[in-house]
Design a protein around this motif. Structure first.
Motif, PDB file in Angstrom:
ATOM      1  N   PHE A 117       0.808  -1.224   0.000  1.00 18.68           N
ATOM      2  CA  PHE A 117       0.000   0.000   0.000  1.00 18.68           C
ATOM      3  C   PHE A 117       0.843   1.278   0.000  1.00 18.68           C
ATOM      4  O   PHE A 117       0.309   2.368  -0.017  1.00 18.68           O
ATOM      5  N   CYS A 118       2.139   1.077   0.039  1.00 13.79           N
ATOM      6  CA  CYS A 118       3.021   2.251   0.139  1.00 13.79           C
ATOM      7  C   CYS A 118       3.044   3.037  -1.167  1.00 13.79           C
ATOM      8  O   CYS A 118       3.349   2.501  -2.239  1.00 13.79           O
ATOM      9  N   TYR A 176       5.462   9.284   5.350  1.00 14.71           N
ATOM     10  CA  TYR A 176       4.858   8.141   4.664  1.00 14.71           C
ATOM     11  C   TYR A 176       3.546   8.532   4.000  1.00 14.71           C
ATOM     12  O   TYR A 176       2.706   9.220   4.581  1.00 14.71           O
ATOM     13  N   ASP A 215       0.266   6.826   1.847  1.00 16.47           N
ATOM     14  CA  ASP A 215      -0.361   5.539   1.544  1.00 16.47           C
ATOM     15  C   ASP A 215      -1.163   5.633   0.247  1.00 16.47           C
ATOM     16  O   ASP A 215      -1.605   6.707  -0.138  1.00 16.47           O
ATOM     17  N   VAL A 250      -6.672   5.387   5.145  1.00 11.29           N
ATOM     18  CA  VAL A 250      -5.812   4.647   6.068  1.00 11.29           C
ATOM     19  C   VAL A 250      -5.624   5.447   7.367  1.00 11.29           C
ATOM     20  O   VAL A 250      -5.608   6.675   7.368  1.00 11.29           O
ATOM     21  N   ILE A 290      -0.945   1.565  10.090  1.00 14.95           N
ATOM     22  CA  ILE A 290       0.492   1.654   9.854  1.00 14.95           C
ATOM     23  C   ILE A 290       1.256   1.074  11.040  1.00 14.95           C
ATOM     24  O   ILE A 290       2.221   0.322  10.880  1.00 14.95           O
TER      25      ILE A 290
END
Lengths: 302, 369
Positions: free
Chosen positions: A244-245, A257, A259, A264, A269
């Motif tokens: 999902f990164c 970060y 997503d 999310v 995470i």
């Protein structure tokens, strides 16, 4: 008004400036933000008539820098990225020289440089080569201003200057802007972008966005998380492998970060990090700053 | 005009602040004139000679006395052994070996002819030839005195010639070398200093700032030319003074002619120097290129060797060599007393070189890339 229309410039096989089109309004404080090698200096050197574009046109207050370079040189104050005044001449002599060369005198335009020049005036007999970085920068700015230019073109003026001097310098620019001088500045420092009226984000010769800094930040719609971990490198590797990164990158002492999913949450995470046996201090959602926008924009292209 | 004055003021300020360049400009001529003029001498003095005299007769004694009296030779050792003498030649201890065989005098008296041998170290060909020339003269004189002593030649019908050494009656080699060293000195100042100065602006980055000013290319080049033109003429004056005081160099011609030519000449070499620097990016490149040109100019110019002896192509190339003209003019004016009409051709050619080199320098200096 300054206008670039489809500007291209290549050096052998390097495409330094690739199809750049943009408009800068008179009286604006405009910033080109981008890493080293983005093409900022090349663009500046085409604007100030030192470099001829391979393709495209530049309109500088109704002048064409290629054909009317003589007039252009009269109305531009250019400060190259590298200090390029005479090291063996004193502060006073440098200023006097550039005033005379532009057919003016120090007295005539003293009001423009007064605020800046006053700070270095006590050392006016000192050779320019023996000045500190901040003083050199003030002298260079004075010399670029002495002929009352309509456009001030500053190529990475704050590179190699300490944080206090940098802030002072930007305050000086604000004052000059109030005097009606159009200022175009380039910088690799993202934090300086917020001080401009509008910025252009530039990388690999291309412009990725042109907007006021607040607008650039507000256009950033995806949720951004900051993650404080024990082992940055291991966590970075692990997060990159997560399906999902969208993007993850070191940001100071933390990781930022993004997503792929819109909904999310921090818990998801955290759960992933735990499943990878990674210890973390905190995961929280934050407001992106201009650097995040820059990374996001260039990441999508790359 | 104000811009030009500002440029000139700037250049002079920079030159006078340069703590290495300035002493060099004034110390260099002194050192060169004191050391190099003496070092570059071609006068044949103190040729070391070794005589292997096996005859030990009055005739051989006469020859040795003549050698000892001559200012050209230094009689190093009288060896009686030919091998020893040859060894000395091998070991660089002597330049010439004279071998006088046993019974030389006896042969002369009895058969009317005697033989001896002269061996020279011909690595330095001109020295060897000159030594041989001097020795031949000496032996001819010796023959004559033998003949007179023996009264064997009642009627000496012969042509006698008398040599007159015009312009330099004492054959002072320094009068030949001094002007040459001066000309080279002025060339170094002109070509190197201006070229290094211009390229330094590129290297340091000041050229970038200058290029966005309304300074015209021609003004910029003239701003680089004039200071070094003045320094070059000062250098020439200094060199002339030193030469006059230390060596009593004759100044037979008009200094006006010399300075007029030097002015044009400096413009020409400054133009070449500036042209080199417009084509270079670093001081290193300028040094290499300038050295190349300087060496070619000096060696072709006739500073040390006669141009008439050079191959045809070298003589043709000299037409493009400003130093060749300067070499001619400075020698002709100082030693021979030449006037404007005598050096008209040199002035004309150098003027052409000056115009071309400066125009090219202005043309090839690029403010835009």
């Amino acid at each position: 008004m300054i206008e670039f229309k489809n500007i291209h410039k290549s050096f052998e096989d390097v495409h330094a400036v690739d199809d750049v089109s943009l408009r800068i309004e008179e009286g604006e404080l405009f910033g080109f933000i981008g890493p080293d090698g983005a093409g900022k200096t090349t663009l500046f050197r085409m604007l100030n008539s030192l470099l001829i574009p391979d393709e495209g046109q530049i309109n500088l207050f109704g002048l064409d820098p290629v054909k009317e370079y003589k007039k252009v040189r009269q109305i531009i104050g250019y400060m190259p990225g590298k200090f390029s005044l005479y090291y063996d001449l004193s502060i006073e002599e440098n200023l006097q020289f550039f005033a005379t060369v532009f057919g003016t005198t120090i007295e005539e335009n003293y009001h423009l440089i007064e605020d800046i020049y006053k700070q270095i005036e006590p050392f006016k007999k000192r050779p320019a080569g023996k000045l500190s970085g901040g003083m050199k920068q003030k002298l260079a700015l004075s010399c670029a201003l002495i002929h009352k230019p309509r456009l001030l073109l500053l190529d990475e003026p704050t590179t190699g200057v300490d944080a206090v001097s940098r802030r002072e310098f930007w305050e000086m620019l604000q004052k000059l802007k109030e005097k009606g001088i159009t200022i175009v500045v380039s910088t690799p420092y993202m934090d300086e972008a917020g001080l401009c009226d509008r910025v252009a984000l530039m990388q690999n010769g291309k412009i990725h966005a042109v907007a006021p800094p607040s607008e650039i930040v507000s256009q950033f719609s995806d949720p951004l998380y900051t993650i404080k971990v024990k082992n940055n490198y291991k966590s970075l590797q692990a997060l990159r492998q997560w399906e999902f990164c969208e993007n993850v990158y070191p940001f100071g002492e933390t990781l930022h970060y993004l997503d792929k999913r819109n909904n999310v949450s921090a818990d998801v995470i955290e759960a992933y990090l735990s499943s990878q046996q990674l210890t973390f201090d905190k995961v929280e959602m934050i407001q992106p700053d201009i650097e995040d926008c820059f990374i996001a924009l260039t990441h999508n292209v790359g | 005009m104000r811009i030009l004055l500002a440029l000139l003021q700037k250049e002079f300020l920079q030159i006078f602040r340069n703590r290495t360049m300035l002493p060099l400009i004034f110390v260099m001529p002194l050192v060169q004139l004191i050391i190099l003029v003496n070092a570059a001498t071609m006068d044949m003095k103190n040729i070391s000679i070794t005589v292997a005299d096996m005859d030990l007769s009055s005739t051989s004694r006469l020859l040795i006395n003549k050698l000892e009296a001559s200012p050209f030779f230094k009689l190093e050792e009288l060896s009686i052994n030919k091998e020893d003498a040859i060894d000395r030649l091998q070991d660089n201890k002597t330049d010439v070996v004279i071998f006088i065989p046993n019974k030389l005098e006896a042969d002369v008296n009895r058969e009317g002819i005697g033989k001896m041998q002269i061996i020279t170290d011909a690595i330095d060909a001109s020295k060897a030839q000159l030594s041989f020339g001097y020795l031949s003269n000496m032996i001819r004189e010796l023959n004559l005195s033998i003949a007179i002593n023996q009264q064997s030649l009642p009627n000496l019908n012969q042509i006698k010639s008398e040599a007159l050494y015009w312009f330099n009656p004492e054959l002072n080699y320094k009068y030949y070398m001094l002007p040459a060293i001066m000309a080279i000195l002025v060339t170094i100042i002109g070509m190197f200093l201006s070229a290094l100065n211009l390229v330094r602006e590129k290297e340091v980055g000041t050229a970038e700032q200058i290029n966005v000013t309304p300074i015209r290319k021609s003004h910029f080049i003239i701003g680089k030319l004039v200071p070094f033109l003045i320094i070059g003429l000062l250098e020439l004056t200094l060199a002339l003074l030193v030469a006059k005081i230390l060596y009593d160099l004759p100044v037979n011609g008009s200094l006006l002619v010399l300075y007029t030519f030097a002015f044009i000449y400096l413009v020409a070499v400054l133009g070449i120097g500036l042209l080199i620097s417009t084509k270079s990016q670093t001081q290193q490149q300028v040094m290499m290129l300038s050295f190349f040109f300087l060496l070619v100019f000096v060696l072709l110019s006739g500073a040390f060797t006669s141009v008439d002896n050079m191959p045809y192509i070298a003589q043709k190339l000299n037409r493009l060599n400003p130093l060749y003209y300067f070499m001619n003019v400075i020698r002709m004016v100082l030693i021979k007393g030449a006037g404007f009409s005598d050096v008209f051709l040199e002035i004309r050619s150098t003027l052409v070189i000056a115009i071309i080199s400066v125009s090219l320098a202005v043309f090839s200096y690029r403010k835009t890339t």
